[in-house]
Design an enzyme around this catalytic site. Structure first.
Site, mmCIF file in Angstrom:
data_model
loop_
_atom_site.group_PDB
_atom_site.id
_atom_site.type_symbol
_atom_site.label_atom_id
_atom_site.label_comp_id
_atom_site.label_asym_id
_atom_site.label_seq_id
_atom_site.Cartn_x
_atom_site.Cartn_y
_atom_site.Cartn_z
ATOM 1 N N ARG A 1 37.376 46.485 40.584
ATOM 2 C CA ARG A 1 36.570 46.860 41.742
ATOM 3 C C ARG A 1 36.426 48.374 41.746
ATOM 4 O O ARG A 1 37.412 49.087 41.554
ATOM 5 C CB ARG A 1 37.253 46.415 43.043
ATOM 6 N N LYS B 1 43.899 34.199 58.330
ATOM 7 C CA LYS B 1 44.742 34.700 57.246
ATOM 8 C C LYS B 1 46.028 35.328 57.760
ATOM 9 O O LYS B 1 46.185 35.563 58.966
ATOM 10 C CB LYS B 1 43.980 35.695 56.387
ATOM 11 N N HIS C 1 44.996 29.653 43.741
ATOM 12 C CA HIS C 1 44.129 28.989 44.706
ATOM 13 C C HIS C 1 44.571 27.553 44.833
ATOM 14 O O HIS C 1 44.653 26.830 43.837
ATOM 15 C CB HIS C 1 42.677 29.119 44.267
ATOM 16 N N GLN D 1 46.000 40.560 39.905
ATOM 17 C CA GLN D 1 46.503 39.825 41.055
ATOM 18 C C GLN D 1 47.396 38.693 40.588
ATOM 19 O O GLN D 1 47.084 38.027 39.612
ATOM 20 C CB GLN D 1 45.331 39.241 41.840
ATOM 21 N N CYS E 1 38.678 33.894 42.357
ATOM 22 C CA CYS E 1 38.396 32.609 43.008
ATOM 23 C C CYS E 1 37.194 31.862 42.437
ATOM 24 O O CYS E 1 37.265 30.647 42.269
ATOM 25 C CB CYS E 1 38.306 32.734 44.520
ATOM 26 N N HIS F 1 43.821 30.963 49.372
ATOM 27 C CA HIS F 1 44.033 32.070 48.434
ATOM 28 C C HIS F 1 45.412 32.648 48.748
ATOM 29 O O HIS F 1 45.720 32.842 49.919
ATOM 30 C CB HIS F 1 43.058 33.231 48.653
ATOM 31 N N ASP G 1 47.548 35.754 41.391
ATOM 32 C CA ASP G 1 46.624 34.968 42.181
ATOM 33 C C ASP G 1 46.899 33.476 42.041
ATOM 34 O O ASP G 1 47.367 33.021 41.008
ATOM 35 C CB ASP G 1 45.208 35.257 41.672
#
Lengths: 640, 640
Positions: B367, B473, B389, B385, B338, B519, B387
């Site tokens: 991570r 979420k 946004h 991910q 992000c 997200h 991902d």
């Protein structure tokens, strides 16, 4: 008489003490006019220096690098002479040739030299050049040289002399009223310098030491013909327009962010689309040729790079190890993909029948560069290599090399790089001990490279002693549309990593053997290739590659729906583009689209909507006329 | 009389002191037989505990999580009772329910308990269960509780009690001859436990402190029906066969390397082909929906993550900052994409007319996880991910949410996950201060999520107080073919990052506004999704996805050429596969191909080559008969 051997092996006899210039004259007056220096027994000499005994000779002119280098170095001396005339008492540091021209670091004392002063210095240089003063070499002892510069009062030259050995023979060069401490060589006389231009002035610390005197560095270029200077300046002008950093921002291809960090490109949507297309093109070619894609992480345990030797090579000067909450655990950002690919190869046993195994990955690697060295996409800290590692038997090496060569040339040609040469880097024949791997394998590899490049008819330069310690290699150079050279792809043979990772295959003899490894990357890196490509095509990408192939410009919003039906029709033929449905005048839309370098504008209004046509404008060329959608598709496809 | 309110809003009157069990009886005997506990005014109680005054009630049975939890907790007490009978003098630590069963940490004193002892303990448990002993709650003071366990001599319970406040009310639960310190709740009587199985015994430090007593932890499962235990054990057996770590190695999809590091998957060629197909499927869907792909680096300056707040969140426990040769310069491996995408959005001004902007990246993040927590592809240290946004105006939120919901469900269904539910996480209504963003925007976002999930008919559970501080979420849960639940994709609304990065758009009012950010990741991560998918389909991937759709098996090498012509013909229909041209017997080839779970075997010999056919075997089903290539293409295509 002495024997002079020419590059083609011809031997001619001359009087002892003959000069290269005289030898050139003995061949032709034209050659003599152009000769700038000569390589005598492997050492570059003044063309006017007497040759005392038998020697090999190679004459240098403006057409070769050595000739250019001599010319530029002599131009630095000419500039120094002019500076001394314009600024009496000026002191001189060092003044070398560069890849494009020359510079001199000077201490102007109470004077200030700015670019405003360039015209008068240039004028003085040309005036002195017209005097056709000979560059005269004088061998001199260290003591006499010291005495000379002490009398002149130039402490920089004194410091340079004092660093030399007590018994070292030095030389001075004199032209006109200027004398410099210099090893040479130089061109015969200043008259050969017909065009000069000073380019830039900047500060530079004496001896690169920031605690010492700030010198004034003056950059210049020089040419044997006025026309060449003109062309060079035009090229620079064009290069500025094509600068990929400028175009990259204008075309919204990529960006940098201070918060993310310098040298870490972020690919914007249009750049991503372009890059993806580049990648897919190569991926498909590779699949056809039996490459197997893998995906590996961007980090690895420090041990991995100790095993591979990369930690030793990149460790201190690169991104430092990543620690974790667990004591003693260390990871590294990967500087290369090869260690990971060796682990892939090594994860299970292999039979010779499986070889060659070609493991491919568009792998992003990170290497630290000083911030001052970063430059757009061509010098970065994170980049994606179009990497692959081929594991094969020594006997398969030539076949694999040929296929990689074929692939690389196919790729470069596809993007319009027609002027491709390559450097073959082989062992230093006098220093066999510094290389890993058996003589037999090296010979196999070197002759495979030489034969393969010959078979495909590639122009090559062979350099002995430039091989990596782990194997010979081939580096591809392309000339872009402005005639500038760029190093792109590379192919390297490696005997080292298979050894370090103890990679094996079971041969037909049922014994374990070590495979040979080939590293190769036709693009080199996606970032660098894209940077070069942008400048090569000035942002006008080949039609098949460009992110937006057309822009439909409705004359008013009444025709937006018609624009959408056309967009859909074209999409069915895999032709991609955008609609500019802003509430702007058509003139503005055309100007904006032209700036984005979109190849085709399709203008639609009343007439087009009625007749089911589009009015086509080709980028940079203008109106092509109205045509039906089918005709446009046909026309478009014919240009792919 | 008191008023009892049911979940559907119905209110009925009962005598004060009525129990949930009696209320269930008042509805039906069947319900009473199944009731295990009840939520009374938001707190879970024994079904046999008197309700003193007006209350809301929700009855729990084996069909809901709370009922299962009560059942398992009571089973732990039952096991403790059995252990005390078998091993007199045994001492007890704690014995909670888990997601699949229960355990108890015990100190068996001079006894040793191994899995060899399980049958006799299980037998004792079932014997005690058949006694149908009631679980009886007794409120007790701290002093009385201390006195009880001092007399019994169980120092662990004493320690637990001593940690409680001096005036705290405690409770004991008694069933048969066993008394435990326990908050409850418990099921009415032991008779409801019809099937038990002890699964495992392991060491566990008392209170998780490695300097204290090593306890013996005994794990078990229990069920209200024998049949359910049988099904559970079969499921475990099947799960072992489907373990993605085992299948991943067998099918050569991915590997781990000790040198590269634990938790860092390496995708082998077949896994890469699969993953690429997954990615391409989603990429195409996203392009259709107006997503814009970008590519960003895997590191960023520490400042970037200080700005985003991720450094504070991940800093200490994750991969540590990367230093460089330059003093004070620090980078971080990105834990999330992000911040980079915020920089992309922020790199130039935006008008409201450009919104929504949907920035997408298959971004690999790192991570740190403790090595003990790593598990195949589902718990890793580096993962990619899927991902994106989305930056939009508050008014666009619901529309965007609907589209993301639609996309996510489309993706999950495409891979055969038909049983999808979602958890909606909203604000804690009593603690508004802990959330960032205006009440008005939160209400917009929360109702957008609730309405959107309703409109698409998604089964949801709403949990108050589970929202992130930066926005509400939605987390997707799928049930796999074995009935196990997995959390996959997620959609999160974010008011925080746009604030921290000072992102803006110019509204129709010509004023600067802050966009809302969403997200979202339908797969969640490529690694986790692939891990779950492998187990869901047991390695038999959907036909469109599987790396090798067919294997051509020539009966002998005389038919290798015919095999190649078939391979080419099928490639023209985008049907991909391999030829097994090893010099092996056909039986061996069939067995090996079966193991690789390749959907179709095409066996070719004399007859097939003559007639231009293939003999088709379907994986797991066997012979389908001989057919022409065209017929096979038709048959194959009908199964896609």
């Amino acid at each position: 008489m002495i024997n002079i051997t020419f590059p083609d092996g011809n031997v001619r006899q001359y009087e002892a003490g003959v000069t290269a210039l005289e030898i050139a004259q003995s061949i032709s007056e034209g050659l003599a006019r152009n000769v700038l220096s000569a390589t005598i027994n492997g050492e570059i000499w003044d063309a006017t220096r007497p040759i005392p005994s038998d020697a090999s000779i190679q004459l240098h002119t403006w057409n070769d690098d050595q000739g250019k280098f001599t010319f530029r170095h002599s131009s630095a001396h000419l500039m120094a002479e002019a500076l001394e005339a314009v600024y009496p008492g000026i002191k001189f540091g060092t003044g070398p040739a560069t890849d494009t021209g020359f510079y001199y670091d000077v201490d102007p004392g109470e004077h200030q030299i700015s670019s405003d002063d360039f015209p008068k210095i240039e004028q003085k240089m040309l005036e002195l050049a017209r005097e056709k003063n000979d560059y005269v070499r004088k061998d001199i002892s260290r003591d006499d040289a010291l005495a000379y510069f002490k009398e002149k009062g130039d402490e920089y030259k004194i410091e340079l002399i004092e660093k030399r050995g007590a018994d070292e023979a030095l030389s001075l060069y004199e032209q006109g009223n200027f004398v410099d401490l210099c090893k040479g060589p130089h061109i015969p006389d200043t008259g050969r310098i017909k065009a000069v231009k000073l380019m830039n002035v900047a500060g530079a610390y004496w001896q690169g030491d920031e605690n010492r005197q700030q010198m004034t560095r003056i950059y210049g270029v020089s040419f044997p013909k006025q026309k060449e200077l003109k062309e060079y300046l035009e090229m620079l002008e064009e290069a500025k327009k094509r600068d990929h950093r400028k175009l990259g921002a204008e075309l919204e291809l990529f960006m940098f962010s201070e918060k993310v960090g310098a040298g870490l490109p972020i690919w914007l949507p249009k750049g991503t689309a372009l890059r993806t297309r580049l990648e897919n093109f190569l991926k498909q070619e590779q699949l056809k040729r039996g490459y197997q894609p893998v995906i590996t992480p961007h980090i690895g345990k420090k041990d991995l790079y100790v095993t591979s030797g990369h930690y030793e090579k990149y460790g201190e000067d690169s991104f430092q190890p990543i620690h974790t909450p667990r004591e003693g655990e260390e990871f590294l950002l990967k500087p290369m993909n090869c260690p990971h690919h060796c682990e892939v190869y090594g994860h299970r046993p292999h039979s010779y029948r499986e070889l060659p195994i070609r493991i491919a990955e568009f792998g992003t690697v990170y290497r630290y560069e000083q911030s001052g060295e970063l430059h757009g996409l061509t010098r970065v800290r994170g980049f994606t290599q179009d990497d692959a590692h081929l594991f094969c038997t020594p006997d398969q090496l030539k076949g694999e090399f040929l296929d990689v060569l074929d692939l690389t040339l196919h790729v470069l040609n596809k993007f319009g790089f027609d002027n491709v040469t390559a450097q073959i880097s082989l062992r230093d024949p006098d220093n066999g001990a510094k290389y890993i791997g058996s003589d037999e394998n090296w010979e196999k590899a070197e002759s495979a490279i030489i034969e393969a490049t010959k078979e495909v008819g590639l122009n090559t330069v062979t350099v002995y002693g430039e091989a990596a310690f782990y194997g010979p290699k081939l580096d591809f150079m392309v000339k872009d549309a402005l005639g500038r050279s760029w190093q792109l792809g590379t192919i390297q043979v490696d005997y080292n990593l298979p050894e370090r990772f103890e990679l094996e295959y079971i041969g037909a003899d049922n014994q374990a053997h070590r495979p040979v490894m080939i590293h190769r990357a036709p693009f080199g890196s996606m970032e660098r290739f894209m940077g070069v490509l942008i400048e090569h095509c000035g942002g006008k990408f080949p039609l098949w590659l460009t992110p937006e192939q057309f822009a439909i410009l409705p004359i008013s919003d009444r025709f937006n729906d018609y624009a959408k039906t056309i967009e859909k029709q074209l999409a069915q033929h895999d032709i991609r583009g955008i609609i500019d449905d802003r509430a702007e005048k058509i003139g503005r839309k055309i100007r904006d689209t032209e700036l984005k370098k979109i190849p085709f504008m399709l203008i639609v209004g009343e007439k087009e909507a009625e007749e089911g046509t589009v009015s086509v404008r080709k980028q940079g060329e203008g109106d092509v006329g109205a045509m039906s959608i089918d005709s446009f598709v046909e026309y478009f496809t014919s240009l792919l």
